[in-house]
Design a protein around this motif. Structure first.
Motif, PDB file in Angstrom:
ATOM      1  N   GLU A 141       0.834  -1.195   0.000  1.00  0.00           N
ATOM      2  CA  GLU A 141       0.000   0.000   0.000  1.00  0.00           C
ATOM      3  C   GLU A 141       0.875   1.253   0.000  1.00  0.00           C
ATOM      4  O   GLU A 141       0.549   2.243  -0.648  1.00  0.00           O
ATOM      5  CB  GLU A 141      -0.919  -0.006   1.229  1.00  0.00           C
ATOM      6  CG  GLU A 141      -1.987   1.059   1.179  1.00  0.00           C
ATOM      7  CD  GLU A 141      -3.011   0.894   2.281  1.00  0.00           C
ATOM      8  OE1 GLU A 141      -3.882   1.772   2.383  1.00  0.00           O
ATOM      9  OE2 GLU A 141      -2.940  -0.097   3.033  1.00  0.00           O
ATOM     10  N   LEU A 142       1.990   1.207   0.732  1.00  0.00           N
ATOM     11  CA  LEU A 142       2.911   2.341   0.732  1.00  0.00           C
ATOM     12  C   LEU A 142       3.469   2.588  -0.666  1.00  0.00           C
ATOM     13  O   LEU A 142       3.589   3.724  -1.119  1.00  0.00           O
ATOM     14  CB  LEU A 142       4.052   2.095   1.720  1.00  0.00           C
ATOM     15  CG  LEU A 142       3.717   2.291   3.203  1.00  0.00           C
ATOM     16  CD1 LEU A 142       4.857   1.772   4.066  1.00  0.00           C
ATOM     17  CD2 LEU A 142       3.462   3.755   3.504  1.00  0.00           C
ATOM     18  N   SER A 143       3.824   1.505  -1.342  1.00  0.00           N
ATOM     19  CA  SER A 143       4.358   1.638  -2.691  1.00  0.00           C
ATOM     20  C   SER A 143       3.325   2.240  -3.630  1.00  0.00           C
ATOM     21  O   SER A 143       3.637   3.110  -4.458  1.00  0.00           O
ATOM     22  CB  SER A 143       4.813   0.268  -3.218  1.00  0.00           C
ATOM     23  OG  SER A 143       5.847  -0.258  -2.422  1.00  0.00           O
ATOM     24  N   GLU A 144       2.063   1.780  -3.509  1.00  0.00           N
ATOM     25  CA  GLU A 144       1.005   2.324  -4.353  1.00  0.00           C
ATOM     26  C   GLU A 144       0.798   3.815  -4.086  1.00  0.00           C
ATOM     27  O   GLU A 144       0.613   4.613  -5.010  1.00  0.00           O
ATOM     28  CB  GLU A 144      -0.301   1.560  -4.102  1.00  0.00           C
ATOM     29  CG  GLU A 144      -0.278   0.115  -4.598  1.00  0.00           C
ATOM     30  CD  GLU A 144      -1.550  -0.627  -4.237  1.00  0.00           C
ATOM     31  OE1 GLU A 144      -2.428  -0.019  -3.599  1.00  0.00           O
ATOM     32  OE2 GLU A 144      -1.658  -1.815  -4.586  1.00  0.00           O
ATOM     33  N   PRO A 173      -3.213  11.542  -0.171  1.00  0.00           N
ATOM     34  CA  PRO A 173      -2.155  10.528  -0.276  1.00  0.00           C
ATOM     35  C   PRO A 173      -0.992  10.755   0.683  1.00  0.00           C
ATOM     36  O   PRO A 173      -0.502   9.806   1.301  1.00  0.00           O
ATOM     37  CB  PRO A 173      -1.706  10.651  -1.739  1.00  0.00           C
ATOM     38  CG  PRO A 173      -2.889  11.189  -2.456  1.00  0.00           C
ATOM     39  CD  PRO A 173      -3.569  12.097  -1.489  1.00  0.00           C
ATOM     40  N   VAL A 174      -0.533  12.008   0.824  1.00  0.00           N
ATOM     41  CA  VAL A 174       0.609  12.258   1.695  1.00  0.00           C
ATOM     42  C   VAL A 174       0.256  11.984   3.163  1.00  0.00           C
ATOM     43  O   VAL A 174       1.079  11.482   3.932  1.00  0.00           O
ATOM     44  CB  VAL A 174       1.135  13.705   1.514  1.00  0.00           C
ATOM     45  CG1 VAL A 174       0.118  14.727   1.977  1.00  0.00           C
ATOM     46  CG2 VAL A 174       2.452  13.894   2.243  1.00  0.00           C
ATOM     47  N   VAL A 175      -0.984  12.299   3.554  1.00  0.00           N
ATOM     48  CA  VAL A 175      -1.429  12.049   4.926  1.00  0.00           C
ATOM     49  C   VAL A 175      -1.490  10.551   5.180  1.00  0.00           C
ATOM     50  O   VAL A 175      -1.028  10.047   6.211  1.00  0.00           O
ATOM     51  CB  VAL A 175      -2.807  12.707   5.173  1.00  0.00           C
ATOM     52  CG1 VAL A 175      -3.328  12.361   6.558  1.00  0.00           C
ATOM     53  CG2 VAL A 175      -2.708  14.211   5.008  1.00  0.00           C
ATOM     54  N   ARG A 176      -2.052   9.825   4.229  1.00  0.00           N
ATOM     55  CA  ARG A 176      -2.155   8.368   4.355  1.00  0.00           C
ATOM     56  C   ARG A 176      -0.773   7.727   4.364  1.00  0.00           C
ATOM     57  O   ARG A 176      -0.507   6.806   5.133  1.00  0.00           O
ATOM     58  CB  ARG A 176      -2.982   7.833   3.177  1.00  0.00           C
ATOM     59  CG  ARG A 176      -3.193   6.326   3.169  1.00  0.00           C
ATOM     60  CD  ARG A 176      -4.041   5.878   4.324  1.00  0.00           C
ATOM     61  NE  ARG A 176      -4.285   4.440   4.258  1.00  0.00           N
ATOM     62  CZ  ARG A 176      -4.498   3.680   5.331  1.00  0.00           C
ATOM     63  NH1 ARG A 176      -4.495   4.218   6.536  1.00  0.00           N
ATOM     64  NH2 ARG A 176      -4.719   2.402   5.201  1.00  0.00           N
TER      65      ARG A 176
END
Length: 555
Positions: A141-144, A173-176
């Motif tokens: 998920e981090l890679s995505e 996206p940056v927060v996640r």
């Protein structure tokens, strides 16, 4: 209505009551949570009812020997999306544990991903969450997210990073990305998170059991957004990029509050960020939890229990000095005494103890804070670190005037702390009189109890390492093997090795006469002090760690 019908069919909940619950909560996660909260059924009861209704087996994940190889057959994102996990594989079939085993779309997607015939089974939702935490990391998920952020313009990333911490911005996206980095580090038992900008990539490394491991490498394009987000969370100046800054972040993780200490450092490729995870609650530890040997624990307890005097803990950064000091403080700081600390920074907040944060900009450093503290009638004073002559002299004088003083010092072993205080500028006769005990400490990786392997060590090797043993006998030690429980490393957690030196009249006289560190060490050994390496070898023989680990961390 799968859950509702299953519970009614199993006779767990009546039709009328279930109708009211479904009308209020629907037939999904909220219904499950309400049924469990009301005590009508446990997650296992629900899973068994679903299994019976769907005509599939029930699998207790807590008793299954799940294999990482089997789990890796299905992408992590698919497992999380459909709430399922591979359990067992035969040549052509795959048993898959599912919260909803009647989800045909999920079964079709897993069949396509694996090329195997899928046999669904029902599992409890809470057991599945535990399995996810243990086996499914967030790397995919981090890679995505990093790819998604790489496709976003720098200005959009900066904007999303600068949004407030309310729920409306959680999907940015940056927060996640930042939330996942922190969550994964906590789940992996990391003590530190290193976010390091490079020429082409942003590298993320976790320090797990004292060893740095690279976990993520993202595009450099997302660097500014990630760093800005972290600086906002830590309440430091987002526009200042030329000098180091310190801050603190608090997050909620699985119902617990976790504090992180953040430090920024300007480098040639941008700002490097290191976050220390303060997940452990030192005030909840006891001296038994520190794993002192019996003799060392007795000596240390006696030293901190005296009505006055100084106790020092020495060692390099990251050797657990603060944890030992906080545990000692919690042991002796009863409601009947006044305990005050001065720290830089305050790592753990302890109820009932006055804690002072050093503020160099405001002129509040260790010795100025200590001067004010001594006017507040303290019984116990904890000084975060002795760095200069003024702080050392004032701490020693406090120890001589009826206060218990706890502090840290950076030396390699216990005897060297005495010569270090003298070199700083303290009078030898004051040092010899004030110090009760000195503890040198290191952290070694603890062997995984599930996969450690006993073996008989070669007597010649033991003799070369000066490890006590019976002549002609091969004592048993343990080696690291690796299993899913310890992520293949052979180690799980860390334990402390200690060297406790208590002051005696002979040592005091030697300090006054300016004896060298070697002379002090020889005297302490003659009086029964156990060295770091000896303490490590004893713990290696007990199966707590390995000889290699002891040699790695001890001098």
């Amino acid at each position: 209505m799968r859950v509702a019908e299953s519970l009614v069919s199993a006779g767990i909940v009546g039709t009328e009551r279930m109708g009211a619950l479904v009308a209020e909560h629907g037939d999904g996660k909220e219904l499950r949570a309400r049924v469990v909260a009301d005590g009508l059924a446990s997650e296992n009861d629900i899973a068994q009812a679903v299994a019976s209704r769907a005509g599939v087996p029930y699998v207790d994940l807590g008793r299954e020997a799940l294999s990482p190889e089997t789990i890796s057959l299905v992408p992590a994102a698919l497992c999380r999306r459909y709430q399922l996990i591979p359990v067992r594989r035969t040549r052509r079939h795959l048993l898959v544990g599912m919260v909803d085993p009647s989800n045909l779309i999920a079964i079709d997607d897993v069949t396509t991903a694996t090329g195997l015939a899928i046999a669904p089974a029902a599992v409890a939702s809470d057991a599945l969450d535990l399995a996810f935490g243990r086996f499914l990391r967030m790397d995919e998920e981090l890679s995505e997210l990093s790819v998604q952020m790489d496709d976003t313009s720098d200005s959009e990333i900066e904007t999303s990073a600068s949004e407030s911490l309310d729920s409306t911005s959680d999907d940015a996206p940056v927060v996640r990305f930042v939330s996942l980095l922190i969550s994964q580090a906590i789940d992996d038992r990391a003590s530190d998170i290193h976010i390091e900008p490079g020429e082409k990539h942003l590298t993320v490394r976790y320090r797990i059991d004292g060893v740095l491991q690279e976990t993520q490498q993202a595009s450099r394009a997302i660097q500014d957004g990630v760093i800005s987000r972290l600086k906002i969370m830590a309440a430091v100046d987002i526009a200042e990029r030329r000098k180091p800054q310190d801050g603190r972040i608090s997050v909620q993780h699985n119902g617990r509050r976790i504090d992180l200490r953040l430090a920024t450092l300007p480098t040639v490729w941008g700002e490097k960020i290191v976050m220390r995870i303060l997940a452990g609650s030192a005030q909840e530890l006891t001296l038994k939890d520190l794993r002192f040997s019996e003799r060392n624990e007795r000596s240390f307890t006696e030293a901190i229990s005296r009505p006055y005097g100084m106790v020092l803990v020495t060692g390099p950064t990251g050797s657990g000095k603060s944890t030992t000091l906080y545990t000692a403080l919690s042991t002796i700081a009863t409601p009947q005494v006044n305990a005050i600390t001065v720290e830089d920074p305050v790592e753990y907040r302890i109820a009932g103890i006055s804690q002072v944060q050093v503020n160099h900009k405001a002129g509040l450093n260790f010795h100025t804070a200590l001067r004010s503290i001594l006017r507040s009638d303290p019984d116990i004073v904890l000084v975060g670190e002795i760095r200069d002559q003024e702080t050392a002299t004032m701490s020693i004088e406090a120890a001589l005037t009826g206060h218990v003083v706890l502090s840290t010092l950076h030396t390699n072993d216990a005897p060297s702390a005495l010569t270090r205080l003298i070199n700083i500028g303290c009078e030898p006769f004051l040092v010899g009189t004030a110090v009760n005990a000195i503890v040198a400490q290191r952290l070694a990786r603890r062997l995984c109890l599930r996969c450690r392997q006993p073996y008989a060590e070669d007597p010649e090797k033991l003799a070369a390492l000066r490890i006590p043993h019976e002549t002609g006998r091969r004592p048993t030690f343990y080696r690291a093997v690796g299993c899913p429980e310890c992520s293949g490393t052979g180690y799980h957690g860390r334990l402390a090795l200690h060297e406790v030196m208590t002051m005696s009249e002979e040592l005091e006289q030697q300090v006054i006469s300016h004896a060298s560190g070697t002379e002090l060490r020889d005297t302490a050994l003659r009086q029964g002090m156990i060295t770091l390496r000896q303490d490590g070898f004893e713990k290696a023989q007990q199966g707590a760690t390995t000889i290699e680990e002891v040699l790695r961390v001890s001098a």
